[in-house]
Scaffold this active site. Sequence first.
Site, PDB file in Angstrom:
ATOM      1  N   ASP A   1       0.833  -1.197   0.000  1.00  0.00           N
ATOM      2  CA  ASP A   1       0.000   0.000   0.000  1.00  0.00           C
ATOM      3  C   ASP A   1       0.876   1.259   0.000  1.00  0.00           C
ATOM      4  O   ASP A   1       1.852   1.345   0.758  1.00  0.00           O
ATOM      5  CB  ASP A   1      -0.868  -0.027   1.275  1.00  0.00           C
ATOM      6  CG  ASP A   1      -1.946   1.036   1.303  1.00  0.00           C
ATOM      7  OD1 ASP A   1      -2.729   1.097   0.350  1.00  0.00           O
ATOM      8  OD2 ASP A   1      -1.994   1.807   2.281  1.00  0.00           O
TER       9      ASP A   1
ATOM     10  N   GLU B   1       1.795  -0.188  -5.013  1.00  0.00           N
ATOM     11  CA  GLU B   1       0.916   0.905  -5.410  1.00  0.00           C
ATOM     12  C   GLU B   1       1.741   2.185  -5.431  1.00  0.00           C
ATOM     13  O   GLU B   1       2.063   2.739  -4.384  1.00  0.00           O
ATOM     14  CB  GLU B   1      -0.247   1.052  -4.413  1.00  0.00           C
ATOM     15  CG  GLU B   1      -1.223   2.127  -4.825  1.00  0.00           C
ATOM     16  CD  GLU B   1      -2.060   2.696  -3.675  1.00  0.00           C
ATOM     17  OE1 GLU B   1      -3.132   3.236  -3.953  1.00  0.00           O
ATOM     18  OE2 GLU B   1      -1.625   2.628  -2.506  1.00  0.00           O
TER      19      GLU B   1
HETATM   20  C1  NOJ Z   1      -4.327   3.214  -0.702  1.00  0.00           C
HETATM   21  C2  NOJ Z   1      -5.490   2.266  -0.623  1.00  0.00           C
HETATM   22  O1  NOJ Z   1      -5.750   1.738  -1.889  1.00  0.00           O
HETATM   23  C3  NOJ Z   1      -6.650   3.078  -0.066  1.00  0.00           C
HETATM   24  O2  NOJ Z   1      -7.856   2.346  -0.150  1.00  0.00           O
HETATM   25  C4  NOJ Z   1      -6.336   3.487   1.342  1.00  0.00           C
HETATM   26  O3  NOJ Z   1      -7.344   4.333   1.836  1.00  0.00           O
HETATM   27  C5  NOJ Z   1      -5.006   4.247   1.405  1.00  0.00           C
HETATM   28  N1  NOJ Z   1      -3.967   3.641   0.621  1.00  0.00           N
HETATM   29  C6  NOJ Z   1      -4.525   4.344   2.835  1.00  0.00           C
HETATM   30  O4  NOJ Z   1      -4.121   3.068   3.286  1.00  0.00           O
END
Ligand code: NOJ
Length: 560
Positions: A205, A250
Amino acid sequence: MRITDTSDLWWKTAVVYCLDVQTFMDWSDDGMGDMVGLTERLDYLHELGVTCLWLMPFYPTADRDDGYDVTDYYGVDPRLGSAGDFVEVVRTARDRGMRVIVDLVVNHTSDRHPWFRSARSSPSSPFRDFYIWRTDEPPDTSQQVVFPDKEDSLWQYDDKAEAWYFHRFYRSQPDLNITNPLVRDEILKAMGYWLELGVSGFRVDAVPFVIETTGVDAQELARFHDPHSYLRQLRELVGRRTGDGILLGECNLPHKDQRTFFGGSDGDELTMQFDFIGMQNLYLSLAREDARPLARALKQRPAVDEQSQWATFVRNHDELTLDKLKPAERDEVFAAFGPDPEMQLYGRGLRRRLPPMLDGDPRRVRMVYSLLFSLPGTPVLFYGEEIGMGENLDVPGRLAVRTPMQWNAQPNGGFSRARPSRLRRPVTTGPYGPEHVNVADQRKDPDSLLSFVATLIRRYRESPELGWAEFRVLDQPHRHVLAHECAHDDRRLVAVHNLAPGGCVVPFTLEGCDSSHHLVDLLHDDVEVAIDDRGRVEVALEGYGYRWLRLVSRDSRRLT
Ligand code: NOJ
């Protein structure tokens, strides 16, 4: 490429399927999806052709960000099952030939994590330095917040601590202080735990934020010179402990910066990254019925190490972010696919799924998924895409696209037998509700979207040149057409997609080919396309038409 390479670097030809256990299948009928329900549905995913499951956070959570606020890195949210139930998922998936990767959320914890509870309680807490604090008034950071509807600063004053703490996301998600070696060790240990339970890696993440050091004071910063070395450490750990595990990161960044996160030419940081730039330009292309923005984005992808891979996607669980487009381009996409302010979010994205954005036009929906599976890279599906689920705009914010999976036309779409009021989230209603869009009906129908996606997956898996692609956009005269070739050694596949409603004939030339070659259509049985002596080809496309054409030479031994 030898065919054996595809089982070695398995992620380069994987089909990844993202799901949230809590909205997938409720086996205990309490309204909340669970691990047992997921296990019961693994055969469905296997039948679809999925090879890797990505499980969204299922850890104990304060539930202020749908699980992305973890209170225990070693647990399973008791509402979803036990650690044993998790192992049963992994074990049964493995038996069906599917790997499992899990979300790794380590930019921040929940403010209810025991580390933060202790940290805020006293400056002498052993966990104080796990987070980022300041005692002087913070500067204005209102322009940098990720969720501008809820936050107006990256700093939150904490009465107990008598100090401000740094949070990149919601205030209930204090950022971990990655410059602290104890924090880094804790993260590695937690990863080791899940790897030991059999996962094949992590969807990481918010990677750029994980290694950012904003807010950390100079003294602490001095002990952490090279943030990227930490990503290398994570990758090494996964490699050592599993042999072939991956990190799918990500990183919504410009392509050139993504190269750095792959580890540049060494390829020793993230194994895979989502191609956010390609995704955003796909929507611009769809809105304009002009393939050039997408073609440009794909051509601009930097060259990466052979082990690194792009993850392609159409939708995910968050808003469809358009943040990397120019404001006028973003407005074009808004106007085409989400003109109503309630469809938009944070001024940068859309809280919609694909079919409603395309007014449910089945030709166009299929064309987009055909494109997804033929782009160079590894495709990632978000649950329900394979049956064409829609969003529920009555559900707030990003959760509009996270409604329960629709298994059949029965109450609650077969997701649960609990009273509707007890469901984790309301089921989608209207034309995309379970009466019209569900797995049971589509499984029986060879012409359904589900059957079509299964065919795309089978063809994708039979065409490893898509995952290992040397990619080229082919010259042809139509703006609204993308003709591209993915090749690897002697394996070559040409894909042609028409982004507009009118039919056309697409002429192009294939380098190094003559009339001893021909093209076999992989999506329409028994259709062959001739190539002339100078490598010239003409392909007819219907409105929103698509063709996948495998190049076959006279002496080819490939199955067609
Ligand atoms: C990215 C995630 O995809 C999202 O859903 C989340 O709110 C944020 N990171 C914080 O963890």
